[in-house]
Design a protein around this motif. Sequence first.
Motif, PDB file in Angstrom:
ATOM      1  N   THR A   1       0.842  -1.194   0.000  1.00 58.62           N
ATOM      2  CA  THR A   1       0.000   0.000   0.000  1.00 58.62           C
ATOM      3  C   THR A   1       0.878   1.246   0.000  1.00 58.62           C
ATOM      4  O   THR A   1       1.979   1.238   0.543  1.00 58.62           O
ATOM      5  N   ILE A   2       0.366   2.311  -0.617  1.00 59.32           N
ATOM      6  CA  ILE A   2       1.076   3.589  -0.657  1.00 59.32           C
ATOM      7  C   ILE A   2       0.112   4.681  -0.197  1.00 59.32           C
ATOM      8  O   ILE A   2      -1.018   4.773  -0.683  1.00 59.32           O
ATOM      9  N   TYR A   3       0.586   5.504   0.749  1.00 63.16           N
ATOM     10  CA  TYR A   3      -0.218   6.579   1.336  1.00 63.16           C
ATOM     11  C   TYR A   3       0.472   7.918   1.115  1.00 63.16           C
ATOM     12  O   TYR A   3       1.679   7.972   0.866  1.00 63.16           O
TER      13      TYR A   3
ATOM     14  N   LYS B   1     -11.044   1.492  -3.340  1.00 64.60           N
ATOM     15  CA  LYS B   1     -11.093   2.640  -4.242  1.00 64.60           C
ATOM     16  C   LYS B   1     -11.783   3.842  -3.604  1.00 64.60           C
ATOM     17  O   LYS B   1     -11.589   4.970  -4.032  1.00 64.60           O
ATOM     18  N   PHE B   2     -12.575   3.617  -2.554  1.00 66.04           N
ATOM     19  CA  PHE B   2     -13.257   4.703  -1.855  1.00 66.04           C
ATOM     20  C   PHE B   2     -12.382   5.361  -0.800  1.00 66.04           C
ATOM     21  O   PHE B   2     -12.746   6.377  -0.231  1.00 66.04           O
ATOM     22  N   ASN B   3     -11.225   4.778  -0.499  1.00 59.51           N
ATOM     23  CA  ASN B   3     -10.308   5.312   0.506  1.00 59.51           C
ATOM     24  C   ASN B   3      -9.452   6.393  -0.166  1.00 59.51           C
ATOM     25  O   ASN B   3      -8.496   6.098  -0.870  1.00 59.51           O
ATOM     26  N   ASN B   4      -9.789   7.662   0.065  1.00 60.44           N
ATOM     27  CA  ASN B   4      -9.084   8.784  -0.575  1.00 60.44           C
ATOM     28  C   ASN B   4      -7.650   8.939  -0.090  1.00 60.44           C
ATOM     29  O   ASN B   4      -6.851   9.607  -0.743  1.00 60.44           O
ATOM     30  N   ASN B   5      -7.322   8.373   1.058  1.00 63.82           N
ATOM     31  CA  ASN B   5      -5.973   8.482   1.600  1.00 63.82           C
ATOM     32  C   ASN B   5      -5.093   7.298   1.230  1.00 63.82           C
ATOM     33  O   ASN B   5      -3.994   7.154   1.746  1.00 63.82           O
ATOM     34  N   LEU B   6      -5.554   6.458   0.347  1.00 60.35           N
ATOM     35  CA  LEU B   6      -4.786   5.321  -0.159  1.00 60.35           C
ATOM     36  C   LEU B   6      -4.461   5.622  -1.621  1.00 60.35           C
ATOM     37  O   LEU B   6      -5.345   5.650  -2.467  1.00 60.35           O
ATOM     38  N   LEU B   7      -3.172   5.893  -1.904  1.00 63.20           N
ATOM     39  CA  LEU B   7      -2.792   6.273  -3.265  1.00 63.20           C
ATOM     40  C   LEU B   7      -2.825   5.082  -4.216  1.00 63.20           C
ATOM     41  O   LEU B   7      -3.387   5.156  -5.296  1.00 63.20           O
ATOM     42  N   LYS B   8      -2.188   3.993  -3.833  1.00 68.01           N
ATOM     43  CA  LYS B   8      -2.118   2.785  -4.670  1.00 68.01           C
ATOM     44  C   LYS B   8      -2.030   1.568  -3.764  1.00 68.01           C
ATOM     45  O   LYS B   8      -1.598   1.661  -2.619  1.00 68.01           O
TER      46      LYS B   8
END
Length: 96
Positions: free
Chosen positions: A8-10, A78-85
Amino acid sequence: MRKYELMTIYPLEEDKYKAGLEALKADLANFGAEIEKEEPYGDRDLTYEVKRQKRGRFVLLTIKANPSKIVEMDAQFKFNNNLLKYLFVLVEEKNA
């Protein structure tokens, strides 16, 4: 239940990072996934800009999850705005 690695990337901002990681953990729990290990990989440059970010905070999670739930988790993340990839990788377990 199968074993997966979830990279995960934040964003680098501490509040967005913590909010994104907590939301991801809550989503995993809702889908019955178990987190076995969490490894922070630190802040790194991104190969290309993602959501106007050039750097990101990487975290590798080792999880056990039902394979039929992976597609549903993918849609929810995909709904998590703080998760970039993010990327799921199946871990093949060796037979001893």
